[in-house]
Design a protein around this motif. Structure first.
Motif, PDB file in Angstrom:
ATOM      1  N   ASP A  18       0.979  -1.177   0.068  1.00 38.86           N
ATOM      2  CA  ASP A  18      -0.019   0.057  -0.172  1.00 38.86           C
ATOM      3  C   ASP A  18       0.993   1.142   0.063  1.00 38.86           C
ATOM      4  OD1 ASP A  18      -2.485  -1.694  -0.067  1.00 38.86           O
ATOM      5  OD2 ASP A  18      -3.038  -0.905   2.061  1.00 38.86           O
ATOM      6  N   PHE A  19       0.394   2.036  -0.888  1.00 39.17           N
ATOM      7  CA  PHE A  19       1.345   3.410  -1.048  1.00 39.17           C
ATOM      8  C   PHE A  19       0.133   4.516  -0.693  1.00 39.17           C
ATOM      9  CE2 PHE A  19       3.823   0.758  -3.686  1.00 39.17           C
ATOM     10  CZ  PHE A  19       5.140   1.234  -3.749  1.00 39.17           C
ATOM     11  N   SER A  20       0.818   5.156   0.613  1.00 38.90           N
ATOM     12  CA  SER A  20      -0.064   6.219   1.221  1.00 38.90           C
ATOM     13  C   SER A  20       0.227   7.490   0.933  1.00 38.90           C
ATOM     14  CB  SER A  20      -0.417   5.994   2.655  1.00 38.90           C
ATOM     15  OG  SER A  20      -1.045   4.905   2.835  1.00 38.90           O
ATOM     16  N   PHE A  21      -0.349   8.585   0.106  1.00 38.54           N
ATOM     17  CA  PHE A  21       0.113   9.911   0.024  1.00 38.54           C
ATOM     18  C   PHE A  21      -0.645  10.915   0.785  1.00 38.54           C
ATOM     19  CE2 PHE A  21       0.964   7.501  -4.158  1.00 38.54           C
ATOM     20  CZ  PHE A  21       2.077   8.004  -4.335  1.00 38.54           C
ATOM     21  N   THR A  22       0.079  11.687   1.225  1.00 37.25           N
ATOM     22  CA  THR A  22      -0.528  12.744   2.337  1.00 37.25           C
ATOM     23  C   THR A  22       0.116  14.154   1.727  1.00 37.25           C
ATOM     24  OG1 THR A  22      -0.106  11.347   4.184  1.00 37.25           O
ATOM     25  CG2 THR A  22      -0.553  13.475   4.734  1.00 37.25           C
ATOM     26  N   GLY A  23      -1.064  14.896   1.417  1.00 35.32           N
ATOM     27  CA  GLY A  23      -0.899  16.265   0.826  1.00 35.32           C
ATOM     28  C   GLY A  23      -1.415  17.264   1.869  1.00 35.32           C
ATOM     29  N   ARG A  24      -2.075  18.425   1.184  1.00 35.25           N
ATOM     30  CA  ARG A  24      -3.005  19.443   2.192  1.00 35.25           C
ATOM     31  C   ARG A  24      -4.327  19.463   1.494  1.00 35.25           C
ATOM     32  NH1 ARG A  24      -0.824  24.994   2.788  1.00 35.25           N
ATOM     33  NH2 ARG A  24       0.965  24.027   2.194  1.00 35.25           N
ATOM     34  N   ALA A  25      -5.398  19.421   2.264  1.00 39.31           N
ATOM     35  CA  ALA A  25      -6.661  19.510   1.772  1.00 39.31           C
ATOM     36  C   ALA A  25      -6.804  21.217   1.637  1.00 39.31           C
ATOM     37  CB  ALA A  25      -7.662  18.936   2.743  1.00 39.31           C
ATOM     38  N   SER A  26      -7.572  21.394   0.672  1.00 39.95           N
ATOM     39  CA  SER A  26      -8.055  22.905   0.640  1.00 39.95           C
ATOM     40  C   SER A  26      -9.108  23.036  -0.386  1.00 39.95           C
ATOM     41  CB  SER A  26      -6.650  23.578   0.046  1.00 39.95           C
ATOM     42  OG  SER A  26      -6.914  25.049  -0.216  1.00 39.95           O
ATOM     43  N   HIS A  27      -9.712  24.468  -0.374  1.00 40.60           N
ATOM     44  CA  HIS A  27     -11.052  24.630  -1.242  1.00 40.60           C
ATOM     45  C   HIS A  27     -10.402  24.662  -2.577  1.00 40.60           C
ATOM     46  CE1 HIS A  27     -14.353  26.510  -3.228  1.00 40.60           C
ATOM     47  NE2 HIS A  27     -15.014  26.676  -1.991  1.00 40.60           N
ATOM     48  N   ALA A  28     -10.920  23.667  -3.597  1.00 37.45           N
ATOM     49  CA  ALA A  28     -10.422  23.664  -4.832  1.00 37.45           C
ATOM     50  C   ALA A  28     -10.678  24.698  -5.851  1.00 37.45           C
ATOM     51  CB  ALA A  28     -10.842  22.596  -5.649  1.00 37.45           C
ATOM     52  N   ALA A  29     -11.596  25.763  -5.516  1.00 35.78           N
ATOM     53  CA  ALA A  29     -11.607  27.035  -6.111  1.00 35.78           C
ATOM     54  C   ALA A  29     -10.982  28.303  -5.401  1.00 35.78           C
ATOM     55  CB  ALA A  29     -13.142  27.320  -6.554  1.00 35.78           C
ATOM     56  N   ILE A  83       2.968  -6.032 -12.985  1.00 35.62           N
ATOM     57  CA  ILE A  83       2.731  -5.006 -12.006  1.00 35.62           C
ATOM     58  C   ILE A  83       1.280  -4.590 -12.149  1.00 35.62           C
ATOM     59  CG2 ILE A  83       3.076  -2.712 -10.941  1.00 35.62           C
ATOM     60  CD1 ILE A  83       5.593  -2.778 -12.295  1.00 35.62           C
ATOM     61  N   HIS A  84       0.354  -4.677 -11.256  1.00 35.95           N
ATOM     62  CA  HIS A  84      -1.016  -4.254 -11.176  1.00 35.95           C
ATOM     63  C   HIS A  84      -1.512  -3.423 -10.105  1.00 35.95           C
ATOM     64  CE1 HIS A  84      -0.695  -8.764 -12.023  1.00 35.95           C
ATOM     65  NE2 HIS A  84      -1.012  -8.780 -10.747  1.00 35.95           N
ATOM     66  N   TYR A  85      -2.449  -2.882 -10.073  1.00 33.72           N
ATOM     67  CA  TYR A  85      -2.831  -1.727  -8.764  1.00 33.72           C
ATOM     68  C   TYR A  85      -4.390  -1.707  -8.681  1.00 33.72           C
ATOM     69  CZ  TYR A  85      -3.285   1.923 -12.161  1.00 33.72           C
ATOM     70  OH  TYR A  85      -3.554   2.931 -13.277  1.00 33.72           O
ATOM     71  N   ALA A  86      -4.595  -1.102  -7.557  1.00 31.31           N
ATOM     72  CA  ALA A  86      -6.098  -1.140  -7.363  1.00 31.31           C
ATOM     73  C   ALA A  86      -6.163   0.358  -6.356  1.00 31.31           C
ATOM     74  CB  ALA A  86      -6.855  -2.240  -6.435  1.00 31.31           C
ATOM     75  N   ILE A  87      -7.054   1.151  -6.825  1.00 35.11           N
ATOM     76  CA  ILE A  87      -7.272   2.238  -5.715  1.00 35.11           C
ATOM     77  C   ILE A  87      -7.961   2.102  -4.643  1.00 35.11           C
ATOM     78  CG2 ILE A  87      -8.177   4.776  -5.580  1.00 35.11           C
ATOM     79  CD1 ILE A  87      -7.328   5.032  -8.720  1.00 35.11           C
ATOM     80  N   ILE A  88      -7.313   2.163  -3.406  1.00 33.47           N
ATOM     81  CA  ILE A  88      -7.971   1.908  -2.275  1.00 33.47           C
ATOM     82  C   ILE A  88      -8.871   3.070  -1.617  1.00 33.47           C
ATOM     83  CG2 ILE A  88      -7.592   1.066   0.250  1.00 33.47           C
ATOM     84  CD1 ILE A  88      -6.988  -1.228  -1.710  1.00 33.47           C
ATOM     85  N   ASP A  89      -8.230   4.232  -1.881  1.00 34.83           N
ATOM     86  CA  ASP A  89      -8.787   5.418  -1.246  1.00 34.83           C
ATOM     87  C   ASP A  89      -8.286   6.483  -2.393  1.00 34.83           C
ATOM     88  OD1 ASP A  89      -9.797   7.692  -0.102  1.00 34.83           O
ATOM     89  OD2 ASP A  89      -8.558   7.710   1.681  1.00 34.83           O
ATOM     90  N   GLY A  90      -9.313   7.009  -3.067  1.00 35.43           N
ATOM     91  CA  GLY A  90      -9.022   8.114  -4.011  1.00 35.43           C
ATOM     92  C   GLY A  90      -9.323   9.493  -3.302  1.00 35.43           C
ATOM     93  N   GLY A  91      -9.436   9.462  -2.138  1.00 36.48           N
ATOM     94  CA  GLY A  91      -9.478  10.902  -1.670  1.00 36.48           C
ATOM     95  C   GLY A  91     -10.773  11.366  -1.337  1.00 36.48           C
ATOM     96  N   GLY A  92     -11.760  10.562  -1.612  1.00 40.29           N
ATOM     97  CA  GLY A  92     -13.160  11.185  -1.379  1.00 40.29           C
ATOM     98  C   GLY A  92     -13.929  11.430  -2.656  1.00 40.29           C
ATOM     99  N   ILE A  93     -14.995  11.877  -2.615  1.00 42.78           N
ATOM    100  CA  ILE A  93     -16.042  12.073  -3.749  1.00 42.78           C
ATOM    101  C   ILE A  93     -16.353  13.550  -4.002  1.00 42.78           C
ATOM    102  CG2 ILE A  93     -17.057   9.929  -3.303  1.00 42.78           C
ATOM    103  CD1 ILE A  93     -19.623  11.568  -2.156  1.00 42.78           C
ATOM    104  N   SER A  94     -15.354  14.387  -3.286  1.00 46.54           N
ATOM    105  CA  SER A  94     -15.565  15.822  -3.444  1.00 46.54           C
ATOM    106  C   SER A  94     -14.499  16.488  -4.515  1.00 46.54           C
ATOM    107  CB  SER A  94     -15.728  16.699  -2.145  1.00 46.54           C
ATOM    108  OG  SER A  94     -16.827  16.061  -1.485  1.00 46.54           O
ATOM    109  N   PRO A  95     -14.958  16.922  -5.784  1.00 49.12           N
ATOM    110  CA  PRO A  95     -14.249  17.585  -6.638  1.00 49.12           C
ATOM    111  C   PRO A  95     -13.754  18.845  -6.294  1.00 49.12           C
ATOM    112  CG  PRO A  95     -16.195  16.548  -7.848  1.00 49.12           C
ATOM    113  CD  PRO A  95     -16.528  16.509  -6.341  1.00 49.12           C
TER     114      PRO A  95
END
Ligand code: 8DM
Length: 473
Positions: free
Chosen positions: A188-199, A232-244
């Motif tokens: 599992d590769f987990s990425f951590t960034g910083r959430a923010s208002h996309a607009a 090599i194959h992969y599956a997305i476990i967590d795409g970061g949520g459903i809010s664009p």
């Protein structure tokens, strides 16, 4: 008729184990969540008079039953995990789930575990009636599908005093498994960034979703520059949520990296890690990885393969009748020519179009190729001489991990094939008990193939059985 002395015992005990297979078929549970299936196996082992050990290697669904005294230790390896999303109505010749989105036995492990236990019961009965010294064990091994249950069991020493291990896998054509299989790791590769208002404030956000997408693109480029044998194959476990409109702060992607041997696979994994780090660097995010499971490549054993082939030849194909053939033909009609050709090629034979069920066994000397996938039986095969059979339990051409495999899983033909596989395994076990020279040649063959370095567990030392991470996945 040619008979092996253990076969009458297999036939006597088969009813109980067919019932176990059908019960497990009806409670399909995935990777490390096989609680009811393991409990059913424990109950049957106790009813059969085996001494049961539970919670092997700290895994709640890993179990072992033993019977007999003294002599060599023969282990029959079973599995009972199912696959997600493959729920299917039994015997129906079209795709229709029993329950939408639920699990199903799309790899035949309901039959796999039950036949291995049937072989163990038959050998136990034969040992008792003949007064032969010897111990027989049934290992109920969880999470073959991606959880590497046996690798953790091997690391814990569960097979340390076993002389010979015997297993099988459901298929459509009876053959001795001669080849190897691919080593793999599930990471599992987990990425951590910083959430923010996309607009309103996109410049303040650092997207973990961008990072994951860039990693996946980077690995797509890496595929051009890796050995042919690698996958090599992969599956997305967590795409970061459903809010664009949210810059996604956290994501997770699961990779499976495979190659011919564990060292080659680990080299490729190191390159995949670099791609992940590159993606994190580009996006100003952080990446962490965790190895959930890993398996080695299978080591075949020539003397044991020869012993199993003799028993397969003696027994011949399963005794399918016209009803079985008509049933199988209806399923085969849902398959493509390519599905059917793949089944033959997987046991080293030229495709033919005239059979729904085999009326032959794959003869000695046929170049049965390596398993295109991976299996955690491999790690047992590094520490114990191990032999496996391809059993004939489905219409020829039935793909692995398909609804057709689930649908046929408790048919009379599947249960006949299950008994047949148990008979070949039990006979090979009895031969190994009676023949100390066979056991020695099997040991020598393994030692020669393993070489001076010995077995190196492909798991990182800190890895624990991913019971919580995988349960239900
Ligand atoms: N005799 C067989 C053993 C394993 C499989 C199989 O499909 N294994 C899965 C899971 C193996 C793993 O990830 O450890 C795979 O290759 O993806 C198929 C036939």
């Amino acid at each position: 008729m040619n008979e092996h002395p253990v076969w009458s015992y297999v036939h006597r005990a088969q009813g109980d184990l067919h019932a176990l297979s059908n019960a497990v078929w009806a409670t399909p549970e995935t990777c490390y969540a096989e609680t009811r299936s393991a409990a059913a196996h424990v109950a049957e082992l106790k009813r059969q008079g085996f001494t049961v050990t539970e919670n092997i290697a700290g895994i709640p669904t890993a179990i072992m039953g033993e019977a007999g005294e003294g002599g060599p230790v023969i282990a029959f390896l079973g599995e009972y995990d199912a696959l997600a999303g493959l729920s299917q109505i039994a015997d129906l010749v079209e795709r229709k789930p029993m329950e939408q989105g639920a699990n199903g036995h799309g790899c035949g492990h309901n039959l796999l575990g039950s036949a291995a236990m049937l072989a163990a019961v038959a050998v136990r009965d034969w040992l008792r009636d003949t007064g032969t010294p010897g111990r027989v064990r049934y290992y109920g091994c969880p999470a073959e599908e991606g959880g590497a249950g046996k690798t953790f069991m091997v690391r814990d020493g569960a097979f340390a005093d076993v002389d010979i291990a015997i297993s099988w896998h459901p298929h459509s054509i009876p053959a001795v498994m001669l080849g190897s299989s691919l080593a793999n790791a599930r990471v599992d590769f987990s990425f951590t960034g910083r959430a923010s208002h996309a607009a309103a404030s996109p410049h303040l956000g650092r997207s973990a979703l961008d990072a994951m997408e860039l990693m996946n693109v980077g690995v797509n480029y890496l595929r051009e520059h890796m050995p042919d044998s690698a996958r090599i194959h992969y599956a997305i476990i967590d795409g970061g949520g459903i809010s664009p409109n949210v810059v996604q702060g956290e994501t997770k992607v699961r990779y499976v990296v495979r190659d011919k041997t564990a060292p080659e696979m680990l080299k490729l994994l190191a390159r995949v890690r670099k791609v992940a780090q590159g993606a994190a660097l580009m996006t100003e995010t952080e990446v962490q990885d965790e190895v959930l499971a890993a398996v080695s490549n299978l080591i075949p054993n020539d003397p044991l393969c020869a012993a199993m082939q003799r028993n397969l030849d003696l027994l011949g194909p399963p005794p399918f009748d016209d009803l079985d053939r008509a049933y199988a033909a209806r399923f085969q009609a849902t398959m493509t020519e390519e599905d059917i050709a793949t089944a033959y090629e997987s046991v080293g034979m030229r495709p033919r179009a005239d059979l729904a069920l085999p009326d032959f066994v794959v003869p000695e000397g046929t170049p049965v190729p390596a398993l295109a996938g991976s299996t955690d039986v491999a790690d047992v095969s590094w520490v114990v001489p191990t032999v496996q059979l391809w059993g004939a339990t489905y219409a020829i051409g039935t793909p692995f991990h398909s609804w057709q495999m689930v649908a046929q899983g408790k048919s009379p033909l599947a249960l006949k094939g299950m008994t047949h596989a148990a008979a070949v395994m039990a006979a090979t076990g009895v031969d190994a008990i009676l023949d100390s020279d066979l056991r020695k040649r099997a040991r020598d063959d393994l030692a020669a193939r393993v070489g001076p370095q010995g077995y190196v567990c492909p798991l990182p030392s800190e890895a624990e059985p991913p019971v919580a991470a995988m349960a239900g996945k």
